[in-house]
Write an enzyme that holds these catalytic residues in place. Structure first.
Site, PDB file in Angstrom:
ATOM      1  CE  LYS B 188      -1.954   2.668   3.220  1.00 35.26           C
ATOM      2  NZ  LYS B 188      -2.047   3.976   2.561  1.00 35.26           N
ATOM      3  CD  GLU B 262      13.843   3.796   7.024  1.00 37.00           C
ATOM      4  OE1 GLU B 262      13.896   4.617   7.968  1.00 37.00           O
ATOM      5  OE2 GLU B 262      13.689   4.118   5.853  1.00 37.00           O
ATOM      6  CD  GLU B 393      11.429  12.039  11.157  1.00 40.24           C
ATOM      7  OE1 GLU B 393      10.523  11.354  11.650  1.00 40.24           O
ATOM      8  OE2 GLU B 393      12.202  11.626  10.284  1.00 40.24           O
TER       9      GLU B 393
END
Lengths: 290, 481
Positions: B188, B262, B393
Site C-alpha cells: 500500500k 524503518e 523530527e
C-alpha cells in the site's frame, strides 16, 4: 551444623544485598532450607541498568581478542569451581550425573562463545559494491544494554546459554535469575568477578520475575530483551511494555541442554548493522593495469 | 561588475508532461487484474505544487484487503514458492528493465504527484528504484549462498506499507527483496502519492509476473491498518513515522507476524574544523534540503566545530540564497513543493516552536508560488540541545545548528537522541572519520558526503529508528526464515 549461606546480588561488580532488604528461602528437594536469597526490587533493577549502561561503552569498544580472553577465563574459573556448582545443582534436586553433564556443557559452551568473540564480525559484515566512488561497508555493533530473563527451568545451563552470546557480542546485561533455582546464578557472578570482566557488564538479580520483568521491559535505557520459554501472557506483556523505546524483544523456546543449541545466530540477534560510506579520492585517469 | 551580473536568473526549463499517460481513475491491482473498490469509494490525488487534481484513487476497504491477501496467498502457495528460483530472478530482472524503459514517465509522475524536483526524481529516485530491482533479481537464485550456515526459507505473504517521501523508490525497496526471497506481496502506497506505485502495477502487469504475486492497493490509514491486522499475513514491512511504527508493533503482539520497521530520525551532520568547508556547505544543503527535507535520514541537526562556525554559517546562508524554490517540474528547481497541506502545517508548527523557544531563525528571501504548498529553506541558530526543534523530527526543510568544541562533546550530543538512523561526518582526516563513525550510534554513516543510497548498501536504524535493514545482502534477512 551447616551454616546457611546468604546469596547476595551482583551489581556493578559488587555484591550488595537488595536495597529492599527482602530475602526468600530456597529449599532442597526434601523441603529443607538451604539458602537465603535476595528478593530484589524494582530499584535494584534500575541500579543494575545504570551500571550496565555505564559499562557498555568500554566493553563494546574492547578489542574482540580481549573479550575472547575474558570469556575463556570464565570457562577456566568455572572449571575450578565445578564442585560448588555440582553441590548447588544437586542440592536443588538435580541428579549427580545430569548435574555433571550440565556443568560440562556450560564450560564447553563458554569456550565455544569465547572463540566466537573475534570471528562473528567477519561472517556478519560485508563490503558493499556501491555505484559511486565510496568504500562502503557494513559492520555489526552490539545493540546495547540487554535485559535477560533467565530460563526458569534450569539452574545453570539456561542462563549461561543466553548470557554468553550476548556478552560475546559486546553488549552489557541485566539478568534476572531463575526464581526457584537461583543459587548457581550468584555463584556464577563470582566466576564473572574473577574473570577480569569489567564491573557492570553483567549484573545479576534474584527474586520474582513477575515483579522485576515489567520494570526491565519498560526501562527506557534498555535496548533489547531476551526471554526463554515464557508463557504467552508474559511474552505479550513484555512486548507491549517494550514498545515505548522499540526494544528488540527476542523470545526463544529452546532446550538449552541440547549440545547444538548454540551458534552465531544467537550472537547476531543482539547486533545492529552499521553501514559506512567512506570517500575514495578520484584523481587522474590511471588504472591499475597490472 | 554591473548590477545585472549579480542578479542571476535562469529562464524556466520545464520538463514536458505530454508523454505521460495517466488514467482519470485508478482501481486496485489485485490478482493481476484491476478491481473496483468494494464500496466504490475513491479519493483525489492532487499535485501539491498547484493543488490541481491529478486522478481519482480507489480507497480499499477491509474486504478489498482480504481479497488481495487471498490472491497473494494463492499465488504464493500455487506458483511463486514452487517456481524455480532462476525463473523468479528473470521476472524481477524483467520488471527492472521495463521500469528503465518507463523511467522518464515515472520521474514526471513522481514529481507531479509528490512535489519533488524533477532533477531528483529523474536522477535519483527512479534510477535507484530500477537498480534496486536489478540488484535483488540476481539474489533470487543465490539465497543459500547468502546464508551458508542455515537452511533458509521464504516467509509467505508480506504486507508492505510505504511513505510518501520516496514513493516509487520505497515500493522498490519493499517489493524487490520480498520477491527475490520468494514471498508474495500486498503493498500500500501512501495516500498522497499513489500514482507511481500504480504505474509500477501497470509495469508488473506488462511483465507477465504471475497474477497475485504483487498486489497493489491504495487507500488511507484504515487500509494500512487492515493489512497490519489481517490474520493471513506473515510479515509486515513498514516505512514511516515512529509513532505509527509503534502502533504497528502493538497490533502484531500475540501473532506470529514478523515485522521490520524503518522509522524516523533526527540525524546529526557533524562538521569538524579541518573539513573542506565549501564541500561541507554543499553537504549541509544536500543533507537537509534534499527532497524538501522529507527524508527520514535528513541531516537535520547540524553540529559545527566552534572555530569555524561563523564561516560555515555565513557561507551556508549565502549558498541558501541561491536555492531555487518553486515549480518541481522546472529543471532549475532545487527545492520543490511540500508533499501535502498537512505536512506544511506540521513544518510551520515546528518553525513557530523554534521561534518561541528563542532560537534565531534565518529563511531564504525568495519568491514562492502563490498556489501550492511551499516552505522556504529555514535554519535555526542559537539552538539548545534540549529544544523541541533539535529533538523532534520535523520532516521539512528546517535545520538546527549547534556548535561544539571537542570531538568527545559532539559524540555525546549527536548520540543524545532517541533516534539512530544516520549521521554525517566532515573532516579531512581518515583516522578521525573512523573514530567518529565507530562511536556514533546510527545505522548509516556518511563521511564527507550525505544522503547517498545504493541497492547494495544496507539502510536502517538503531534505537527508535526501527529495526531490520533494507538494501544489500542484509536486506534479504527481513524476508527469510
Amino acid at each position: 551444623m551447616n551454616i546457611l549461606k546468604t546469596y547476595k546480588i551482583y551489581i556493578n561488580g559488587q555484591f550488595p544485598r537488595t536495597e529492599s532488604g527482602r530475602t526468600y528461602v530456597v529449599n532442597d528437594a526434601e523441603g529443607n532450607p538451604i539458602a537465603n536469597v535476595c528478593q530484589s526490587s524494582k530499584k535494584d533493577i534500575r541500579n543494575a541498568v545504570q551500571a550496565a549502561r555505564k559499562a557498555f561503552g568500554s566493553w563494546s569498544e574492547r578489542s574482540a581478542f580481549n573479550r575472547g580472553q575474558i570469556l575463556y577465563r570464565m570457562a577456566e574459573m568455572l572449571e575450578g569451581r565445578k564442585a560448588q556448582f555440582l553441590e548447588e545443582l544437586t542440592q536443588q534436586g538435580q541428579s549427580l550425573e545430569i548435574a555433571k553433564n550440565e556443568i560440562q556443557l556450560c564450560i564447553d559452551r563458554i569456550v565455544y562463545y569465547a572463540g566466537w568473540c573475534d570471528k562473528y564480525q567477519q561472517i556478519l559484515s560485508t563490503v558493499n559494491p556501491v555505484n559511486s566512488s565510496h568504500f562502503n561497508f557494513s559492520v555489526v555493533e552490539p545493540t546495547g544494554v540487554v535485559g535477560i530473563l533467565a530460563e526458569q527451568s534450569t539452574g545453570l545451563i539456561g542462563f549461561v546459554s543466553q548470557l554468553m552470546p550476548v556478552i560475546a557480542g559486546g553488549n552489557s546485561v541485566v539478568l534476572i535469575a531463575s526464581e526457584q533455582l537461583p543459587l548457581c546464578a550468584i555463584t556464577f557472578a563470582e566466576v564473572l568477578e574473577t574473570s577480569d570482566l569489567p564491573a557492570g557488564v553483567v549484573n545479576i538479580l534474584t527474586g520474582s520475575a513477575d515483579e522485576m520483568l515489567p520494570t526491565l521491559s519498560e526501562h527506557m535505557d534498555v535496548n533489547a530483551l531476551f526471554l526463554s520459554n515464557v508463557d504467552a501472557e508474559m511474552e505479550n506483556n513484555t512486548q507491549l511494555s517494550a514498545i515505548d523505546n522499540l526494544k528488540r524483544v527476542i523470545v526463544k523456546n529452546d532446550d538449552w541442554t541440547k549440545e547444538d543449541v548454540q551458534g552465531i545466530s544467537y550472537i547476531s540477534l543482539f547486533q545492529e548493522i552499521k553501514t559506512t560510506w567512506h570517500p575514495i579520492e578520484q584523481i587522474g585517469g590511471a588504472t591499475s593495469t597490472y | 561588475m554591473t548590477e545585472s551580473n549579480n542578479n542571476w536568473e535562469y529562464a524556466p526549463s520545464l520538463e514536458g508532461t505530454s508523454h505521460i499517460q495517466l488514467k482519470e481513475k485508478y482501481d486496485l491491482f489485485i490478482d493481476g487484474k484491476w478491481v473496483k473498490p468494494s464500496n466504490n469509494r475513491y479519493f483525489d490525488t492532487i499535485n501539491p505544487s498547484n493543488e490541481e487534481k491529478l486522478a481519482e484513487i480507489a480507497w480499499a476497504s477491509d474486504a478489498d484487503v482480504d481479497l488481495a491477501v487471498k490472491a497473494a496467498r494463492k499465488a504464493y502457495v500455487e506458483v511463486w514458492s514452487k517456481m524455480k528460483s532462476s525463473e523468479r530472478a528473470k521476472y524481477i530482472f524483467r520488471i527492472a528493465r521495463l521500469m528503465q524503459e518507463h523511467a522518464r514517465e515515472l520521474a514526471v509522475i513522481e514529481t507531479l504527484d509528490g512535489g519533488k524536483p524533477i532533477r531528483e526524481s529523474r536522477d535519483i529516485d527512479v534510477p535507484l528504484a530500477c537498480n534496486h530491482f536489478f540488484y535483488y533479481a540476481g539474489w533470487a537464485d543465490k539465497l543459500q549462498d547468502a546464508f551458508p550456515n542455515r537452511m533458509i526459507q521464504s516467509l509467505g505473504v508480506a504486507g508492505q506499507i510505504i511513505p510518501w517521501n520516496f514513493p516509487l523508490l520505497m515500493a522498490a525497496w519493499k517489493i524487490a527483496p520480498a520477491l527475490a526471497a520468494g514471498n508474495t506481496v500486498v503493498l500500500k502506497p501512501a495516500e498522497t502519492t499513489s500514482l507511481t506505485a500504480l504505474k509500477l502495477a501497470e509495469i508488473i502487469e506488462q511483465s507477465g509476473l504471475p497474477a497475485g504475486v504483487v498486489n497493489i492497493i491504495t487507500g488511507h490509514g484504515d487500509t494500512g491498518a487492515a493489512i497490519v491486522n489481517h490474520p493471513d499475513i506473515d510479515k509486515i514491512a513498514f516505512t514511516g513515522s515512529t509513532a505509527v511504527g509503534k502502533l504497528i508493533q502493538k497490533s502484531v503482539i500475540g501473532t506470529a507476524k514478523r515485522v521490520s520497521l524503518e522509522l524516523g530520525g533526527k540525524s546529526a551532520n557533524i562538521i569538524l574544523e579541518d573539513a573542506p568547508i565549501d564541500q561541507a556547505v554543499e553537504g549541509i544543503v544536500n543533507g537537509i534540503f534534499f527532497n524538501q527535507g522529507h527524508v527520514c535520514c535528513a541531516g537535520s541537526r547540524l553540529y559545527v566545530q566552534e572555530s569555524i562556525a561563523e564561516e560555515v554559517i555565513r557561507k551556508l546562508k549565502q549558498r541558501m540564497q541561491s536555492l531555487y524554490v518553486g515549480n518541481p517540474l522546472d529543471k532549475n528547481t532545487d527545492v520543490g513543493a511540500i508533499n501535502s497541506k498537512e505536512q506544511l502545517s506540521t513544518i510551520e508548527k515546528y518553525i513557530n516552536i523554534g521561534i518561541n523557544e528563542g532560537a534565531d531563525m534565518f529563511q531564504v528571501e525568495c519568491e514562492i508560488p502563490s498556489k501550492g504548498f511551499y516552505c522556504r529553506p529555514t535554519i535555526f541558530t542559537n539552538v539548545a540541545q534540549s529544544s523541541v526543534i533539535s529533538q523532534e523530527e520535523i520532516f521539512g526543510p528546517v535545520l538546527t545548528i549547534q556548535t561544539f568544541r571537542t570531538i568527545d562533546e559532539v559524540i555525546q550530543k549527536a548520540n543524545n537522541s532517541p533516534y539512530g538512523l544516520a549521521a554525517g561526518v566532515w573532516t579531512d582526516k581518515g583516522s578521525r572519520i573512523f573514530n567518529l563513525t565507530s562511536k556514533l550510534r546510527a545505522g548509516v554513516i556518511w563521511a564527507n558526503t550525505y544522503n547517498k543510497f545504493d541497492p547494495a548498501s544496507p539502510f536502517g536504524g538503531y534505537k527508535e529508528s526501527g529495526f531490520g535493514r533494507e538494501g544489500g545482502l542484509h536486506g534479504l534477512e527481513a524476508y527469510l526464515k
